[in-house]
Design a protein around this motif. Structure first.
Motif, PDB file in Angstrom:
ATOM      1  N   PHE A 182       0.888  -1.157   0.000  1.00 37.59           N
ATOM      2  CA  PHE A 182       0.000   0.000   0.000  1.00 37.59           C
ATOM      3  C   PHE A 182       0.926   1.206   0.000  1.00 37.59           C
ATOM      4  O   PHE A 182       2.037   1.127   0.525  1.00 37.59           O
ATOM      5  N   SER A 183       0.470   2.344  -0.551  1.00 36.97           N
ATOM      6  CA  SER A 183       1.339   3.514  -0.549  1.00 36.97           C
ATOM      7  C   SER A 183       0.546   4.787  -0.327  1.00 36.97           C
ATOM      8  O   SER A 183      -0.645   4.862  -0.639  1.00 36.97           O
ATOM      9  N   ALA A 184       1.266   5.774   0.217  1.00 38.41           N
ATOM     10  CA  ALA A 184       0.688   7.087   0.461  1.00 38.41           C
ATOM     11  C   ALA A 184       1.773   8.136   0.268  1.00 38.41           C
ATOM     12  O   ALA A 184       2.954   7.864   0.489  1.00 38.41           O
ATOM     13  N   ALA A 185       1.345   9.335  -0.131  1.00 37.25           N
ATOM     14  CA  ALA A 185       2.275  10.439  -0.354  1.00 37.25           C
ATOM     15  C   ALA A 185       2.359  11.380   0.836  1.00 37.25           C
ATOM     16  O   ALA A 185       3.158  12.314   0.826  1.00 37.25           O
ATOM     17  N   ASN A 186       1.531  11.130   1.866  1.00 38.96           N
ATOM     18  CA  ASN A 186       1.570  11.992   3.051  1.00 38.96           C
ATOM     19  C   ASN A 186       1.052  11.226   4.266  1.00 38.96           C
ATOM     20  O   ASN A 186       0.441  10.161   4.138  1.00 38.96           O
ATOM     21  N   GLY A 187       1.303  11.787   5.426  1.00 37.22           N
ATOM     22  CA  GLY A 187       0.927  11.133   6.671  1.00 37.22           C
ATOM     23  C   GLY A 187      -0.568  10.977   6.868  1.00 37.22           C
ATOM     24  O   GLY A 187      -1.025   9.955   7.391  1.00 37.22           O
ATOM     25  N   ARG A 188      -1.322  11.950   6.450  1.00 34.47           N
ATOM     26  CA  ARG A 188      -2.779  11.881   6.619  1.00 34.47           C
ATOM     27  C   ARG A 188      -3.369  10.701   5.853  1.00 34.47           C
ATOM     28  O   ARG A 188      -4.170   9.934   6.387  1.00 34.47           O
ATOM     29  N   ASP A 189      -2.956  10.533   4.599  1.00 33.61           N
ATOM     30  CA  ASP A 189      -3.441   9.392   3.809  1.00 33.61           C
ATOM     31  C   ASP A 189      -2.961   8.072   4.404  1.00 33.61           C
ATOM     32  O   ASP A 189      -3.672   7.069   4.370  1.00 33.61           O
ATOM     33  N   ALA A 190      -1.749   8.073   4.948  1.00 35.37           N
ATOM     34  CA  ALA A 190      -1.205   6.862   5.559  1.00 35.37           C
ATOM     35  C   ALA A 190      -2.017   6.434   6.774  1.00 35.37           C
ATOM     36  O   ALA A 190      -2.284   5.245   6.960  1.00 35.37           O
ATOM     37  N   VAL A 191      -2.429   7.388   7.604  1.00 37.22           N
ATOM     38  CA  VAL A 191      -3.251   7.074   8.779  1.00 37.22           C
ATOM     39  C   VAL A 191      -4.554   6.423   8.333  1.00 37.22           C
ATOM     40  O   VAL A 191      -4.998   5.427   8.904  1.00 37.22           O
ATOM     41  N   ARG A 192      -5.149   6.949   7.274  1.00 39.64           N
ATOM     42  CA  ARG A 192      -6.394   6.378   6.732  1.00 39.64           C
ATOM     43  C   ARG A 192      -6.157   4.954   6.231  1.00 39.64           C
ATOM     44  O   ARG A 192      -6.945   4.043   6.529  1.00 39.64           O
ATOM     45  N   LEU A 193      -5.074   4.738   5.509  1.00 38.48           N
ATOM     46  CA  LEU A 193      -4.784   3.394   4.988  1.00 38.48           C
ATOM     47  C   LEU A 193      -4.541   2.393   6.120  1.00 38.48           C
ATOM     48  O   LEU A 193      -4.979   1.243   6.042  1.00 38.48           O
ATOM     49  N   LEU A 194      -3.849   2.804   7.162  1.00 39.59           N
ATOM     50  CA  LEU A 194      -3.643   1.917   8.310  1.00 39.59           C
ATOM     51  C   LEU A 194      -4.983   1.523   8.930  1.00 39.59           C
ATOM     52  O   LEU A 194      -5.195   0.367   9.296  1.00 39.59           O
ATOM     53  N   ALA A 195      -5.882   2.493   9.048  1.00 41.12           N
ATOM     54  CA  ALA A 195      -7.191   2.230   9.651  1.00 41.12           C
ATOM     55  C   ALA A 195      -8.041   1.304   8.786  1.00 41.12           C
ATOM     56  O   ALA A 195      -8.812   0.497   9.313  1.00 41.12           O
ATOM     57  N   GLU A 196      -7.885   1.396   7.476  1.00 40.48           N
ATOM     58  CA  GLU A 196      -8.720   0.630   6.547  1.00 40.48           C
ATOM     59  C   GLU A 196      -8.167  -0.757   6.211  1.00 40.48           C
ATOM     60  O   GLU A 196      -8.878  -1.559   5.615  1.00 40.48           O
ATOM     61  N   ASN A 197      -6.906  -1.023   6.556  1.00 37.41           N
ATOM     62  CA  ASN A 197      -6.261  -2.262   6.113  1.00 37.41           C
ATOM     63  C   ASN A 197      -5.547  -2.949   7.270  1.00 37.41           C
ATOM     64  O   ASN A 197      -4.356  -2.740   7.495  1.00 37.41           O
ATOM     65  N   ALA A 198      -6.277  -3.788   7.969  1.00 40.54           N
ATOM     66  CA  ALA A 198      -5.711  -4.503   9.122  1.00 40.54           C
ATOM     67  C   ALA A 198      -4.608  -5.468   8.718  1.00 40.54           C
ATOM     68  O   ALA A 198      -3.841  -5.918   9.563  1.00 40.54           O
ATOM     69  N   SER A 199      -4.485  -5.748   7.426  1.00 37.64           N
ATOM     70  CA  SER A 199      -3.447  -6.680   6.963  1.00 37.64           C
ATOM     71  C   SER A 199      -2.055  -6.053   6.944  1.00 37.64           C
ATOM     72  O   SER A 199      -1.065  -6.763   6.803  1.00 37.64           O
ATOM     73  N   ILE A 200      -1.966  -4.739   7.075  1.00 40.66           N
ATOM     74  CA  ILE A 200      -0.659  -4.077   7.032  1.00 40.66           C
ATOM     75  C   ILE A 200       0.138  -4.466   8.272  1.00 40.66           C
ATOM     76  O   ILE A 200      -0.302  -4.257   9.394  1.00 40.66           O
ATOM     77  N   LYS A 201       1.321  -5.022   8.044  1.00 37.43           N
ATOM     78  CA  LYS A 201       2.188  -5.482   9.136  1.00 37.43           C
ATOM     79  C   LYS A 201       3.474  -4.674   9.242  1.00 37.43           C
ATOM     80  O   LYS A 201       4.239  -4.850  10.184  1.00 37.43           O
ATOM     81  N   GLY A 202       3.738  -3.801   8.247  1.00 33.72           N
ATOM     82  CA  GLY A 202       4.952  -3.007   8.267  1.00 33.72           C
ATOM     83  C   GLY A 202       4.702  -1.605   7.758  1.00 33.72           C
ATOM     84  O   GLY A 202       3.896  -1.398   6.848  1.00 33.72           O
ATOM     85  N   LEU A 203       5.399  -0.631   8.343  1.00 29.14           N
ATOM     86  CA  LEU A 203       5.314   0.772   7.932  1.00 29.14           C
ATOM     87  C   LEU A 203       6.711   1.251   7.588  1.00 29.14           C
ATOM     88  O   LEU A 203       7.623   1.182   8.415  1.00 29.14           O
ATOM     89  N   PHE A 204       6.883   1.731   6.364  1.00 31.71           N
ATOM     90  CA  PHE A 204       8.136   2.299   5.873  1.00 31.71           C
ATOM     91  C   PHE A 204       7.834   3.750   5.560  1.00 31.71           C
ATOM     92  O   PHE A 204       7.081   4.033   4.629  1.00 31.71           O
ATOM     93  N   THR A 205       8.374   4.691   6.356  1.00 29.74           N
ATOM     94  CA  THR A 205       8.007   6.089   6.177  1.00 29.74           C
ATOM     95  C   THR A 205       9.200   7.023   6.185  1.00 29.74           C
ATOM     96  O   THR A 205      10.141   6.836   6.960  1.00 29.74           O
TER      97      THR A 205
END
Length: 119
Positions: A34-57
């Motif tokens: 999954f990818s995001a260009a900013n922190g706000r979108d990233a917070v939304r993606l984390l909330a919507e996708n419980a399958s995410i196990k890693g964050l590279f920021t």
């Protein structure tokens, strides 16, 4: 959605070329990205996708949520998510990072980065 042996990772980078390179790096290693260009979108993606196990920021990002803010939010709300913060300019201290998070300066070696999220 394709099946991945490595799991899912969220790449957050405001520079499009660097984001695409990071996405390719993780996809080549078998991750669903999954990818995001900013922190706000990233917070939304984390909330919507419980399958995410890693964050590279990246540290420096446009908008109200920096990479360090994002790392703290992810740690507090999603403690199962492994966190890696990267930057070519800023070098955060250990106190700037949430517990368990790691920092790597740019440029980085792709294999070393992927290894941090495997296993």
């Amino acid at each position: 959605m394709p099946v991945s042996h490595a799991g899912s990772i969220l790449v957050v980078e405001d520079e499009a070329l660097l984001r695409m390179m990071a996405i390719d790096m993780f996809e080549d290693a078998g991750f669903i990205v999954f990818s995001a260009a900013n922190g706000r979108d990233a917070v939304r993606l984390l909330a919507e996708n419980a399958s995410i196990k890693g964050l590279f920021t990246d540290v420096e990002m446009p908008g109200p949520v920096s990479g360090l803010d994002l790392a703290r939010i992810a740690h507090d709300l999603y403690p199962h998510v492994a966190i890696l913060v990267v930057s070519g300019r800023a070098k955060p201290s250990e106190n700037d990072l949430p517990p368990g998070a790691k920092f790597v300066g740019k440029p980085y070696e792709a294999r070393a980065i992927v290894t941090l999220f495997e296993g």
